[in-house]
Scaffold this motif. Structure first.
Motif, mmCIF file in Angstrom:
data_model
loop_
_atom_site.group_PDB
_atom_site.id
_atom_site.type_symbol
_atom_site.label_atom_id
_atom_site.label_comp_id
_atom_site.label_asym_id
_atom_site.label_seq_id
_atom_site.Cartn_x
_atom_site.Cartn_y
_atom_site.Cartn_z
ATOM 1 N N ARG A 1 1.059 -1.108 0.006
ATOM 2 C CA ARG A 1 0.083 -0.490 -0.166
ATOM 3 C C ARG A 1 0.441 1.744 0.200
ATOM 4 O O ARG A 1 1.027 2.278 -0.695
ATOM 5 N N ARG A 2 2.338 1.095 0.496
ATOM 6 C CA ARG A 2 2.669 1.986 1.005
ATOM 7 C C ARG A 2 3.282 2.579 -0.466
ATOM 8 O O ARG A 2 3.947 3.603 -0.931
ATOM 9 N N LYS B 1 12.080 9.992 -7.173
ATOM 10 C CA LYS B 1 11.303 8.958 -7.506
ATOM 11 C C LYS B 1 9.889 10.873 -8.400
ATOM 12 O O LYS B 1 9.503 10.163 -9.725
ATOM 13 N N ILE B 2 9.489 11.562 -7.807
ATOM 14 C CA ILE B 2 8.984 12.639 -8.870
ATOM 15 C C ILE B 2 10.033 13.414 -9.232
ATOM 16 O O ILE B 2 9.621 13.318 -10.657
ATOM 17 N N ALA C 1 2.182 6.794 -6.541
ATOM 18 C CA ALA C 1 0.528 7.675 -7.515
ATOM 19 C C ALA C 1 0.998 9.030 -7.023
ATOM 20 O O ALA C 1 0.719 9.689 -7.467
ATOM 21 N N LEU C 2 1.852 9.221 -5.945
ATOM 22 C CA LEU C 2 2.143 10.442 -6.138
ATOM 23 C C LEU C 2 2.622 11.161 -6.453
ATOM 24 O O LEU C 2 2.781 12.199 -7.139
ATOM 25 N N ALA C 3 3.202 10.168 -6.862
ATOM 26 C CA ALA C 3 5.527 10.639 -7.532
ATOM 27 C C ALA C 3 4.904 10.878 -9.075
ATOM 28 O O ALA C 3 5.103 12.227 -9.565
ATOM 29 N N TRP C 4 3.824 10.243 -10.070
ATOM 30 C CA TRP C 4 3.096 10.413 -11.137
ATOM 31 C C TRP C 4 2.437 11.677 -11.370
ATOM 32 O O TRP C 4 2.513 12.475 -12.300
#
Length: 405
Positions: free
Chosen positions: A132-133, A188-189, A139-142
């Motif tokens: 989940r993490r 990741k971002i 999802a946050l990075a994309w």
């Protein structure tokens, strides 16, 4: 082919895989994209990293005379809800790991221990929380990368300047703050941002983050930080004020930081190099002579001339009252009478209460019928229970004797 695939794309051999009893084909494709430049940029987007406000970004323009002007007020990518969920999952994972380690010590290698089953359940839950993490981070990075690249495309920028992550290592901030900073998935971002920006021909360059939030973007004077004026009860030092009386700039410290980052990148773009190991564009050092020119010219707002050209128009001290443009409502079906224009409820036929007394000669009402005792202003719908009409004029004229008697 789906619409996301360009018409001029070159398709490659597909890869077949069986999923859920169905054969699926993964088709890869390549297409030509503009090549990102290292120098020659006139419009740039600066990106500042934050803690609760994940990203703050805005665009600057380098004019021909060397002046740098801001294009708008910039924007912020807020991910407080996602980060709060990330912190909850992190704390849950820490508790599960601590409990699993405790069970492991109690089992001590005994495969017949009663806690073996519970330990296996804990290991499965830990793996589920970790997935989940990971999904939340992806999802946050994309989302953050897509938002930043869209800002550059909208501003017609050819380069995105970021703070160097290596200079943002959390040191001496305590275990809690260091953990929060490590959970920001900044790496990741940046990777997703480079991937999306390459398709649009936008270069992504990292610059040193030294003093980006400390100095004023207009005059390079050290800023004075305080609480935000719109949030005086919230702890923190989000607001920055320039103590220079000739400048007087003030604003969110993150907005000042992205201005400093973009201005520094535009003035140091000739010192952009490509890292041999990673292949990414970077600006390694800050030159003092170039830093003095990395200031944003304040934009002058033109105001309308309000000089007096004629006499002042007199204002009526008793303006005409506003009247409702809707027509008077129809007469309700019941005992209630017709109310004045603009004051009639259309959802009820009678008043909820009325005065228990007989009406006088001046009470607003309708003539009583046989066998009916009027109750106050019940028949005069819409008026106060004790309101009375003005007496007729002939009742207020005193009677006097004439000269003739």
């Amino acid at each position: 082919m789906p619409p996301t695939v360009p018409a001029a794309a070159v398709l490659h051999l597909p890869t077949l895989r069986v999923t859920g009893g169905k054969v699926r084909a993964d088709v890869a494709y390549t297409h030509a994209v503009p090549k990102a430049r290292r120098t020659g940029h006139t419009v740039a987007v600066g990106v500042d990293w934050g803690l609760n406000t994940l990203l703050s970004a805005g665009a600057l323009r380098l004019n021909e005379d060397g002046r740098i002007a801001a294009l708008g007020a910039g924007g912020q990518f807020r991910a407080a809800g996602v980060l709060a969920k990330q912190h909850r999952l992190r704390r849950l994972s820490e508790r599960l790991h601590a409990k699993a380690d405790h069970y492991q010590r109690l089992i001590a290698g005994d495969e017949q221990h009663n806690l073996v089953g519970k330990h296996a359940v804990l290991r499965d839950e830990i793996r589920h929380v970790s997935e989940r993490r990971s999904n939340l981070n992806d999802a946050l990075a994309w989302a953050a990368a897509r938002w930043t690249v869209d800002q550059a495309i909208a501003a017609t920028a050819t380069v995105i300047y970021l703070e160097d992550l290596r200079s943002m290592e959390a040191r001496g901030m305590g275990a809690t703050m260091n953990t929060r900073l490590s959970q920001q998935v900044r790496g990741k971002i940046v990777d997703r941002m480079r991937h999306l920006a390459a398709e649009a021909g936008v270069a992504v360059v990292t610059v040193p983050a030294r003093n980006t939030s400390k100095h004023c973007p207009h005059c390079l004077t050290p800023l004075r930080h305080c609480k935000a004026p719109d949030q005086p009860t919230v702890a923190g030092w989000k607001w920055a004020i320039c103590p220079n009386p000739s400048c007087g700039w003030q604003g969110d410290r993150d907005h000042g930081a992205w201005r400093r980052i973009a201005a520094r990148g535009l003035t140091h773009q000739t010192r952009t190099v490509t890292d041999k190991t990673s292949g990414h564009m970077v600006i390694r050092t800050v030159v003092d002579t170039l830093e003095t020119a990395a200031v944003v010219t304040p934009t002058t707002t033109s105001r309308r001339d309000r000089s007096k050209t004629g006499p002042t128009r007199q204002n009526n001290s008793r303006p005409t009252p506003r009247r409702r443009r809707a027509p008077s409502p129809t007469r309700p079906q019941g005992r209630a009478g017709k109310r004045p224009e603009g004051h009639a409820p259309t959802d009820r036929n009678r008043l909820p209460r009325a005065a228990h007394r007989h009406q006088g000669v001046n009470t607003i009402s309708t003539p009583p019928t046989v066998g009916h005792r009027p109750r106050g202003a019940a028949l005069g719908v819409g008026f106060h229970l004790h309101a009375h009409a003005t007496p007729p004029r002939w009742e207020t004229i005193p009677e006097t004797q004439s000269d003739t008697g």
